[in-house]
Scaffold this active site. Structure first.
Site, PDB file in Angstrom:
ATOM      1  N   GLU A  50       0.887  -1.160   0.000  1.00 34.04           N
ATOM      2  CA  GLU A  50       0.000   0.000   0.000  1.00 34.04           C
ATOM      3  C   GLU A  50       0.927   1.213   0.000  1.00 34.04           C
ATOM      4  O   GLU A  50       1.707   1.389   0.941  1.00 34.04           O
ATOM      5  CB  GLU A  50      -0.882  -0.014   1.251  1.00 34.04           C
ATOM      6  N   ASP A  61      -4.390  11.377   7.615  1.00 36.72           N
ATOM      7  CA  ASP A  61      -3.133  10.866   8.167  1.00 36.72           C
ATOM      8  C   ASP A  61      -2.726  11.583   9.436  1.00 36.72           C
ATOM      9  O   ASP A  61      -2.893  12.796   9.571  1.00 36.72           O
ATOM     10  CB  ASP A  61      -2.016  10.996   7.124  1.00 36.72           C
ATOM     11  N   TYR A 176     -10.727  -2.084   2.608  1.00 43.68           N
ATOM     12  CA  TYR A 176      -9.914  -1.500   3.687  1.00 43.68           C
ATOM     13  C   TYR A 176     -10.822  -1.329   4.905  1.00 43.68           C
ATOM     14  O   TYR A 176     -11.715  -0.494   4.924  1.00 43.68           O
ATOM     15  CB  TYR A 176      -9.352  -0.142   3.250  1.00 43.68           C
TER      16      TYR A 176
END
Length: 268
Positions: A50, A61, A176
């Protein structure tokens, strides 16, 4: 459509193993070392990759991966250089599934089609556009499929069954699965159980699920697989090793190799 994910999961199933998938930022800290980092991941047991493309405002993030983006960008990283690194990896490792985790600004830059065309030419198998909700994903899905790229979607812990059904229907390659809400990082551990989400995804025949966010120890990989996930993704813990050894690349690669090997061992 590439069948690398299918082959990967079939092979793992035959061996009764889960998948371990590390995340790193492309071109962090620079293209040459980035290539060495990624080959180290593969050589030490990564089942798939990934990879992130550096972006100035990565909203999903945490600080570790944000810092990786900043390092790469300050060393001249751009989309073309990232695809060049992927091309080199693909040439050397024709079988490994390669996924991208990106933000929509990078995809729509020139045009959505242009991005997916570049991805296809570099040898990418899947693209997850982190900030595009499933209800706005149609143009991304159609372009992905036109260029033989699997569209990946996120299943969140608080998702309703109707949303999970859509994720199952539209996604390809893998799903995911978020272990918790929030941003990426190792400061907040993965939260189990996730059986409800996994059961719902299986009910709607979703692609195999990989559990991510807060996965930083072999024990968490074991728990993810015991909970019913087909494997685990670890990002911040991997990127932290890179950040901690920027001035000693040999030590960095050795530490990365040891970490990946331990995490992969936990899938068996």
């Amino acid at each position: 459509m590439s069948n690398r994910y299918q082959q990967c999961f079939d092979n793992l199933k035959a061996k009764k193993e889960g998948a371990f998938v590390p995340f790193v930022m492309l071109c962090d800290p620079d293209p040459q070392l980035s290539y060495q980092i990624i080959t180290t991941l593969i050589e030490n047991g990564a089942d798939a990759l990934e990879l992130g493309i550096p972006f100035s405002d990565p909203i999903a993030d945490g600080p570790v991966i944000q810092a990786a983006s900043i390092r790469a960008l300050s060393n001249g990283a751009n989309v073309a250089k990232c695809f060049s690194v992927i091309k080199s990896i693909r040439n050397d490792y024709p079988e490994i599934p390669i996924g991208l985790l990106v933000y929509s600004n990078l995809v729509v830059g020139h045009s959505i089609d242009h991005f997916y065309q570049q991805a296809n030419e570099a040898g990418v198998d899947s693209v997850l556009v982190a900030d595009v909700p499933i209800i706005e994903s149609e143009k991304f899905i159609s372009s992905a499929k036109a260029h033989s790229i699997a569209p990946i979607f996120i299943a969140t812990p608080n998702a309703e069954e109707t949303t999970l059904a859509e994720v199952a229907k539209r996604g390809q390659g893998y799903t995911y699965l978020l272990s918790r809400a929030g941003v990426t990082g190792v400061d907040v551990a993965a939260e189990m159980p996730v059986d409800r989400i996994i059961n719902t995804l299986q009910k709607y025949h979703a692609p195999p699920s990989l559990l991510g966010f807060g996965i930083s120890t072999p024990q968490q990989v074991v728990e993810a697989i015991q909970a019913g996930a087909d494997g685990a993704i670890s990002g911040s813990a991997v990127v932290k090793i890179i950040a901690n050894h920027l001035s000693t690349p040999e030590k960095m690669l050795k530490e990365l190799g040891n970490f990946i090997a331990q995490m992969k061992k936990a899938t068996k």
